[in-house]
Write a protein that holds these residues in place. Structure first.
Motif, PDB file in Angstrom:
ATOM      1  N   ASP A 171       0.846  -1.195   0.000  1.00  0.00           N
ATOM      2  CA  ASP A 171       0.000   0.000   0.000  1.00  0.00           C
ATOM      3  C   ASP A 171       0.884   1.248   0.000  1.00  0.00           C
ATOM      4  O   ASP A 171       1.448   1.623   1.028  1.00  0.00           O
ATOM      5  CB  ASP A 171      -0.902   0.002   1.241  1.00  0.00           C
ATOM      6  N   ARG A 172       0.999   1.868  -1.140  1.00  0.00           N
ATOM      7  CA  ARG A 172       1.873   3.037  -1.256  1.00  0.00           C
ATOM      8  C   ARG A 172       1.330   4.241  -0.491  1.00  0.00           C
ATOM      9  O   ARG A 172       2.078   5.186  -0.230  1.00  0.00           O
ATOM     10  CB  ARG A 172       2.067   3.394  -2.732  1.00  0.00           C
ATOM     11  N   ASN A 173       0.055   4.229  -0.150  1.00  0.00           N
ATOM     12  CA  ASN A 173      -0.563   5.363   0.553  1.00  0.00           C
ATOM     13  C   ASN A 173      -0.519   5.233   2.072  1.00  0.00           C
ATOM     14  O   ASN A 173      -0.903   6.153   2.781  1.00  0.00           O
ATOM     15  CB  ASN A 173      -2.024   5.529   0.119  1.00  0.00           C
ATOM     16  N   TYR A 174      -0.035   4.093   2.573  1.00  0.00           N
ATOM     17  CA  TYR A 174      -0.003   3.908   4.018  1.00  0.00           C
ATOM     18  C   TYR A 174       1.002   4.859   4.655  1.00  0.00           C
ATOM     19  O   TYR A 174       2.104   5.069   4.130  1.00  0.00           O
ATOM     20  CB  TYR A 174       0.364   2.470   4.375  1.00  0.00           C
ATOM     21  N   CYS A 175       0.623   5.439   5.783  1.00  0.00           N
ATOM     22  CA  CYS A 175       1.493   6.386   6.498  1.00  0.00           C
ATOM     23  C   CYS A 175       1.891   5.814   7.851  1.00  0.00           C
ATOM     24  O   CYS A 175       1.028   5.407   8.636  1.00  0.00           O
ATOM     25  CB  CYS A 175       0.788   7.721   6.691  1.00  0.00           C
ATOM     26  N   PHE A 176       3.168   5.787   8.146  1.00  0.00           N
ATOM     27  CA  PHE A 176       3.630   5.404   9.469  1.00  0.00           C
ATOM     28  C   PHE A 176       3.270   6.505  10.463  1.00  0.00           C
ATOM     29  O   PHE A 176       3.397   7.693  10.159  1.00  0.00           O
ATOM     30  CB  PHE A 176       5.142   5.186   9.478  1.00  0.00           C
ATOM     31  N   PHE A 177       2.838   6.087  11.653  1.00  0.00           N
ATOM     32  CA  PHE A 177       2.451   7.024  12.713  1.00  0.00           C
ATOM     33  C   PHE A 177       1.301   7.938  12.277  1.00  0.00           C
ATOM     34  O   PHE A 177       1.055   8.968  12.892  1.00  0.00           O
ATOM     35  CB  PHE A 177       3.647   7.881  13.159  1.00  0.00           C
ATOM     36  N   GLY A 178       0.634   7.585  11.182  1.00  0.00           N
ATOM     37  CA  GLY A 178      -0.518   8.339  10.746  1.00  0.00           C
ATOM     38  C   GLY A 178      -0.234   9.530   9.862  1.00  0.00           C
ATOM     39  O   GLY A 178      -1.160  10.111   9.300  1.00  0.00           O
TER      40      GLY A 178
END
Length: 275
Positions: A171-178
């Motif tokens: 998932d290229r859109n996933y963000c770490f820590f939001g």
């Protein structure tokens, strides 16, 4: 029953909202980072132009690297080179066999970016007549391709990009820590690892050196190496990896490598002999 099927899953709306929030924060993080990156790049280009205007003689390190430039010395040959080439073929061969074309073209883009960097690095030495902008590589290299680029570095950069690309989440859109995009964070981490190896392993042994104060052992010097010496390599490799167009994925590294090789031939041994 039909109405029950059409009813949204519990938590689906909330999940979509969270995902949207992550995307917005991720976009904001990208925007802030890129603004800072290009502002710093503009300041560095200004400094480079000033350095080229100063009349100087080549530094000791630069002169040593130039003496070894494209000199074939059988005494320096080591079978480690054969092993390195075998590893490169094996890693790319596995990616091709599994049809992971994003990893293949992203890895080659990483290598092509290094070739592009070292070409203008060598041209900087030609115009400044003092030293390279990034690093000089005097020492016991088996073959010195450019003043700041040897066959060992070339083989290293042929596989370094693969290490990060293999770890990219699907998932290229996933963000770490939001709020930190995963591609950006992994690029930061791998660039930091590369910078640490340069500062604390290669430089103390004289394998990678520099003459300008930009790369000194301090917070500013380490940040400069991390930001402009490595980070864009990983970011561009991830960008090519994520492209949906297979034709574009192939075209970017192909054009970069072809352009770099053509520039090397023209400015180097087959043309002007500037690098």
């Amino acid at each position: 029953r039909k109405r029950e099927r059409m009813k949204p899953r519990a938590g689906a709306t909330k999940s979509a909202a969270v995902g949207g929030k992550r995307n917005r924060w991720g976009t904001a993080t990208w925007a802030v980072f890129l603004c800072a990156y290009f502002a710093g790049a503009a300041a560095m280009v200004s400094q480079i132009i000033k350095e080229c205007a100063i009349e100087r003689t080549p530094s000791v390190r630069a002169a040593a690297a130039m003496q070894a430039l494209r000199v074939v010395d059988p005494a320096k040959f080591n079978y480690v080179l054969v092993f390195m080439v075998a590893v490169i073929f094996a890693l790319y061969g596995v990616a091709v066999q599994q049809k992971k074309w994003g990893i293949v073209w992203g890895g080659l883009t990483f290598l092509a970016t290094d070739l592009f960097n070292e070409m203008w690095n060598a041209l900087f030495f030609h115009y400044s007549n003092y030293s390279t902008c990034w690093v000089g590589t005097p020492g016991n290299s088996m073959f010195q391709i450019l003043i700041g680029w040897n066959v060992e570095i070339c083989c290293t950069f042929a596989v370094t990009g693969l290490a990060m690309l293999l770890l990219l989440p699907e998932d290229r859109n996933y963000c770490f820590f939001g709020f930190i995009p995963n591609r950006l964070l992994l690029s930061w981490v791998f660039a930091a690892l590369a910078t640490s190896i340069e500062l604390f392993v290669l430089h103390p042994f004289g394998a990678l050196t520099w003459d300008f104060p930009w790369w000194n052992y301090n917070v500013l010097g380490g940040t400069m190496i991390w930001l402009y010496g490595y980070l864009h390599f990983f970011m561009l490799a991830a960008f090519v990896h994520d492209l949906k167009s297979r034709a574009l994925q192939f075209a970017i590294p192909f054009v970069m490598l072809a352009g770099g090789i053509a520039a090397f031939c023209y400015f180097g041994p087959l043309g002007l002999h500037w690098v």
